[in-house]
Design an enzyme around this catalytic site. Structure first.
Site, PDB file in Angstrom:
ATOM      1  N   LYS A  22       2.765 -19.676  11.766  1.00 41.33           N
ATOM      2  CA  LYS A  22       2.564 -20.190  10.745  1.00 41.33           C
ATOM      3  C   LYS A  22       3.324 -18.640   9.149  1.00 41.33           C
ATOM      4  O   LYS A  22       4.382 -18.401   8.591  1.00 41.33           O
ATOM      5  CB  LYS A  22       1.639 -20.912   9.886  1.00 41.33           C
ATOM      6  CG  LYS A  22       1.329 -20.277   8.568  1.00 41.33           C
ATOM      7  CD  LYS A  22       0.485 -20.903   7.835  1.00 41.33           C
ATOM      8  CE  LYS A  22      -0.599 -19.857   7.804  1.00 41.33           C
ATOM      9  NZ  LYS A  22      -0.916 -19.031   6.165  1.00 41.33           N
ATOM     10  N   ASN A  23       2.914 -17.605   9.822  1.00 49.34           N
ATOM     11  CA  ASN A  23       2.894 -16.417   9.542  1.00 49.34           C
ATOM     12  C   ASN A  23       4.577 -15.804   9.652  1.00 49.34           C
ATOM     13  O   ASN A  23       5.054 -15.243   8.457  1.00 49.34           O
ATOM     14  CB  ASN A  23       1.952 -15.255   9.501  1.00 49.34           C
ATOM     15  CG  ASN A  23       0.445 -15.928   8.785  1.00 49.34           C
ATOM     16  OD1 ASN A  23       0.619 -16.737   7.808  1.00 49.34           O
ATOM     17  ND2 ASN A  23      -0.452 -15.032   9.187  1.00 49.34           N
ATOM     18  N   CYS A 115      -7.258 -15.002  -4.678  1.00 47.25           N
ATOM     19  CA  CYS A 115      -6.926 -15.599  -3.475  1.00 47.25           C
ATOM     20  C   CYS A 115      -8.486 -15.969  -3.245  1.00 47.25           C
ATOM     21  O   CYS A 115      -9.766 -14.524  -3.133  1.00 47.25           O
ATOM     22  CB  CYS A 115      -6.617 -15.592  -2.734  1.00 47.25           C
ATOM     23  SG  CYS A 115      -7.010 -15.537  -0.928  1.00 47.25           S
ATOM     24  N   ARG A 120      -6.077  -9.248  -3.503  1.00 48.82           N
ATOM     25  CA  ARG A 120      -4.305  -9.329  -3.167  1.00 48.82           C
ATOM     26  C   ARG A 120      -3.675  -9.545  -3.940  1.00 48.82           C
ATOM     27  O   ARG A 120      -2.738 -10.053  -4.255  1.00 48.82           O
ATOM     28  CB  ARG A 120      -4.543 -10.772  -2.099  1.00 48.82           C
ATOM     29  CG  ARG A 120      -5.190 -10.403  -1.037  1.00 48.82           C
ATOM     30  CD  ARG A 120      -5.054 -12.015  -0.018  1.00 48.82           C
ATOM     31  NE  ARG A 120      -4.641 -11.727   0.644  1.00 48.82           N
ATOM     32  CZ  ARG A 120      -4.269 -12.941   1.393  1.00 48.82           C
ATOM     33  NH1 ARG A 120      -4.596 -14.318   1.256  1.00 48.82           N
ATOM     34  NH2 ARG A 120      -2.996 -13.083   2.780  1.00 48.82           N
ATOM     35  N   ASP A 303      -7.046 -11.736  11.016  1.00 51.64           N
ATOM     36  CA  ASP A 303      -7.179 -13.334  10.622  1.00 51.64           C
ATOM     37  C   ASP A 303      -8.006 -13.976  11.671  1.00 51.64           C
ATOM     38  O   ASP A 303      -8.173 -14.948  12.328  1.00 51.64           O
ATOM     39  CB  ASP A 303      -5.936 -14.012  10.824  1.00 51.64           C
ATOM     40  CG  ASP A 303      -5.067 -13.722  10.387  1.00 51.64           C
ATOM     41  OD1 ASP A 303      -5.674 -13.557   8.380  1.00 51.64           O
ATOM     42  OD2 ASP A 303      -3.702 -13.753   9.496  1.00 51.64           O
ATOM     43  N   ARG A 395      -3.354 -25.961   6.386  1.00 50.70           N
ATOM     44  CA  ARG A 395      -2.709 -25.470   6.170  1.00 50.70           C
ATOM     45  C   ARG A 395      -2.413 -24.012   7.353  1.00 50.70           C
ATOM     46  O   ARG A 395      -0.815 -23.616   7.333  1.00 50.70           O
ATOM     47  CB  ARG A 395      -3.701 -24.114   4.581  1.00 50.70           C
ATOM     48  CG  ARG A 395      -3.458 -25.208   3.615  1.00 50.70           C
ATOM     49  CD  ARG A 395      -3.905 -23.807   2.771  1.00 50.70           C
ATOM     50  NE  ARG A 395      -3.012 -22.675   2.390  1.00 50.70           N
ATOM     51  CZ  ARG A 395      -3.501 -21.406   2.698  1.00 50.70           C
ATOM     52  NH1 ARG A 395      -4.732 -20.797   2.329  1.00 50.70           N
ATOM     53  NH2 ARG A 395      -2.983 -20.607   2.489  1.00 50.70           N
TER      54      ARG A 395
HETATM   55  C1  UD1 Z   1      -0.337 -11.640   5.703  1.00 46.84           C
HETATM   56  C2  UD1 Z   1      -1.363 -12.776   6.230  1.00 46.84           C
HETATM   57  C3  UD1 Z   1      -2.464 -13.210   6.117  1.00 46.84           C
HETATM   58  C4  UD1 Z   1      -3.341 -11.724   6.983  1.00 46.84           C
HETATM   59  C5  UD1 Z   1      -2.336 -10.603   6.662  1.00 46.84           C
HETATM   60  C6  UD1 Z   1      -2.875  -9.195   6.988  1.00 46.84           C
HETATM   61  C7  UD1 Z   1       1.506 -14.686   5.969  1.00 46.84           C
HETATM   62  C8  UD1 Z   1       1.722 -15.323   5.455  1.00 46.84           C
HETATM   63  N1  UD1 Z   1      -0.455 -13.890   5.674  1.00 46.84           N
HETATM   64  O1  UD1 Z   1      -1.189 -11.434   4.555  1.00 46.84           O
HETATM   65  O2  UD1 Z   1      -3.091 -14.073   7.405  1.00 46.84           O
HETATM   66  O3  UD1 Z   1      -4.768 -12.392   6.546  1.00 46.84           O
HETATM   67  O4  UD1 Z   1      -1.169 -10.428   6.194  1.00 46.84           O
HETATM   68  O5  UD1 Z   1      -3.136  -9.375   8.049  1.00 46.84           O
HETATM   69  O6  UD1 Z   1       1.847 -13.592   6.730  1.00 46.84           O
HETATM   70  N2  UD1 Z   1      -1.725  -5.506  -1.127  1.00 46.84           N
HETATM   71  C9  UD1 Z   1      -1.825  -4.456  -2.031  1.00 46.84           C
HETATM   72  N3  UD1 Z   1      -1.018  -4.230  -2.770  1.00 46.84           N
HETATM   73  C10 UD1 Z   1      -0.093  -5.216  -2.243  1.00 46.84           C
HETATM   74  C11 UD1 Z   1       0.432  -5.864  -1.005  1.00 46.84           C
HETATM   75  C12 UD1 Z   1      -0.813  -6.438  -0.072  1.00 46.84           C
HETATM   76  O7  UD1 Z   1      -3.179  -3.460  -2.346  1.00 46.84           O
HETATM   77  O8  UD1 Z   1       0.944  -5.197  -3.114  1.00 46.84           O
HETATM   78  C13 UD1 Z   1      -3.449  -5.252  -0.169  1.00 46.84           C
HETATM   79  C14 UD1 Z   1      -3.888  -6.947  -0.174  1.00 46.84           C
HETATM   80  O9  UD1 Z   1      -4.375  -7.048  -1.360  1.00 46.84           O
HETATM   81  C15 UD1 Z   1      -4.693  -6.440   1.188  1.00 46.84           C
HETATM   82  C16 UD1 Z   1      -4.209  -6.156   2.132  1.00 46.84           C
HETATM   83  O10 UD1 Z   1      -3.090  -5.092   1.713  1.00 46.84           O
HETATM   84  O11 UD1 Z   1      -5.775  -6.238   0.669  1.00 46.84           O
HETATM   85  C17 UD1 Z   1      -3.409  -7.009   3.668  1.00 46.84           C
HETATM   86  O12 UD1 Z   1      -2.774  -7.847   2.323  1.00 46.84           O
HETATM   87  P1  UD1 Z   1      -0.943  -7.518   3.503  1.00 46.84           P
HETATM   88  O13 UD1 Z   1      -0.992  -6.419   4.498  1.00 46.84           O
HETATM   89  O14 UD1 Z   1      -0.059  -8.214   1.748  1.00 46.84           O
HETATM   90  O15 UD1 Z   1      -1.840  -8.844   3.879  1.00 46.84           O
HETATM   91  P2  UD1 Z   1      -0.352 -10.482   3.238  1.00 46.84           P
HETATM   92  O16 UD1 Z   1       1.631 -10.177   3.184  1.00 46.84           O
HETATM   93  O17 UD1 Z   1      -0.908 -10.864   2.078  1.00 46.84           O
END
Ligand code: UD1
Length: 416
Positions: A22-23, A115, A120, A303, A395
């Site tokens: 999925k990811n 969420c 996030r 995850d 999902r």
């Molecule tokens: C992706 C995965 C999710 C997984 C996560 C961490 C997908 C669709 N989802 O989510 O399943 O749990 O990686 O391995 O691939 N953050 C910020 N600012 C930003 C972006 C992120 O502060 O601009 C913080 C987030 O709040 C969070 C952390 O960074 O605490 C990790 O987020 P991120 O690595 O971006 O995860 P996702 O891409 O949302």
């Protein structure tokens, strides 16, 4: 709303085919916005988040056809607006912003809402795109962006964000000149996205390491690509073998991407062997609790945190689970305790003291991986467990109850 009813009935045995990731599929689908020509993807899992993404691509002017795991997409008539109703249901949809800016020079995408597993934000995505020349305004909850042609930039990410890294790689493909991403995330799904884009003519190198270089090109062309198998789905079924003291063979299992998980499961006492893309996992005696800290890849994945906690909850001894990625990802703990687990929370750590048996109860799934954790606990519990609100599970896990029933689980879906 559907629920799953599980009657714990001992060891699971047999083979499970692992689905496409999925990811990996989500960013790859959104990256097709960048491509001039038809993209043919295979091994795309049939999941609600994928349906939502295909619907979003349709609204953005892409022609998409789907036949089971095969998806054909052509971004022939792009429009710059992603509607709130779709973006709010799935955070990853914000990844269309960069590709739209790269193709059209303008984009309007709703800011993804909060969420269940934490705030996030997407500030690092926006900051990186700004460094590439995009200008953003917030208008009534929408991010409105515009730019001339994006230009390559030297970007240092404050945190190795997975979505942020994917977003900036996509945008940089069509930018003028070279982009260097430092402190980039290294997750296997990012490598899959980069390999897909390179198959379309992009010039990305260093993916899989924390410094990624992208030489911008003027256009990307059609390609066919097979999405990688899902490491989190595979990890969840490894734990299904352990928690039922069974023996499962996982076909098309991305074993290298599971190193950190397999290492911990072996430390707990499970037997895990791999042959090419097949992994055989079993447990024949009591398992032991271990300490776990979730970290960016190649660390232990957040995850998989909920699922391994279910396994520890009914293992011997005690272990500490520390969540290092999200600030609010312990909502499964209360529900596990309803099944008889002994877990104490303190900030970002959970102390798990293993109990001899979990006992069936009605529990509520709060997010995707928490749902999987509760299904696993239900497989090990005595008596009947009802897992409510499983729309989260749909999902991210393709036909989970069908796959589990085929290896001997007593599990079925009912409408509430
Ligand atoms: C992706 C995965 C999710 C997984 C996560 C961490 C997908 C669709 N989802 O989510 O399943 O749990 O990686 O391995 O691939 N953050 C910020 N600012 C930003 C972006 C992120 O502060 O601009 C913080 C987030 O709040 C969070 C952390 O960074 O605490 C990790 O987020 P991120 O690595 O971006 O995860 P996702 O891409 O949302």
């Amino acid at each position: 709303m559907d629920k799953l009813i599980i009657e714990g009935n001992g060891p699971l045995r047999g083979q499970i085919q692992i689905s496409g990731s999925k990811n990996a599929a989500l960013p790859i689908l959104l990256a097709t916005i960048l491509v001039d020509g038809e993209v043919c993807l295979s091994n795309v899992p049939q999941l609600r988040d994928i349906d939502t993404t295909i619907r979003l691509l349709g609204l953005l002017g892409c022609r998409a056809e789907r036949d089971a795991g095969d998806v054909r997409i052509h971004s022939c008539d792009l429009k710059p607006e992603a509607p709130y109703d779709l973006v709010r249901t799935m955070r990853a949809s914000v990844l269309c912003l960069g590709p739209l800016l790269a193709r059209l020079g303008q984009a309007k995408v709703s800011l993804p809402g909060g969420c269940a597993i934490g705030a996030r934000p997407v500030d690092l995505h926006l900051r990186g795109l700004e460094q590439m020349g995009a200008v953003f305004e917030l208008e009534q909850g929408d991010i409105v962006g515009h730019c001339d042609r994006l230009r390559g930039a030297h970007i240092h990410l404050d945190f190795p964000t997975v979505g942020g890294t994917e977003h900036l790689i996509m945008a940089a493909c069509l930018a003028e000149g070279e982009t260097i991403l430092e402190n980039a995330a290294r997750e296997p799904e990012i490598q899959d996205l980069a390999e897909f884009l390179n198959a379309c003519g992009a010039r990305i190198s260093g993916h899989g390491s924390s410094v990624i270089r992208i030489q911008g090109v003027s256009a990307l062309h059609a390609c066919t690509y097979r999405v990688m198998p899902d490491r989190i789905e595979a990890g969840t079924y490894l734990i299904a073998a352990g928690i039922t003291k069974g023996r499962l063979e996982l076909l098309d299992c991305p074993v290298d991407a599971l190193d950190a998980v397999i290492f911990k499961l072996r430390e707990m006492g499970m037997h895990i062997e791999s042959r090419q893309n097949m992994v055989c996992a079993s447990a024949d005696g009591p398992l032991r609790c271990v300490d776990i800290s979730t970290r960016p890849y190649p660390g232990f994945p957040t995850d998989m945190q909920a699922q391994i906690m279910a396994l520890m909850a009914c293992s011997q001894g005690a272990g500490v689970v520390t969540e290092g990625i999200f600030e609010n990802r312990f909502m499964h703990v209360q529900e596990l305790c309803r099944l008889g687990a002994n877990i104490t929370l303190s900030g970002q750590t959970a102390l798990v003291r293993g109990v001899n048996t979990l006992k069936g109860a009605t529990v509520m799934a709060s997010d995707l991986r928490a749902s999987a954790c509760l299904v696993l606990a239900g497989l090990a519990a005595t008596g009947r467990t009802d897992v409510r609100r499983i729309y989260h599970l749909d999902r991210g896990y393709e036909h989970m109850e069908v796959k589990l029933a085929a290896v001997g689980a007593r599990i079925h879906r009912e409408q509430e």
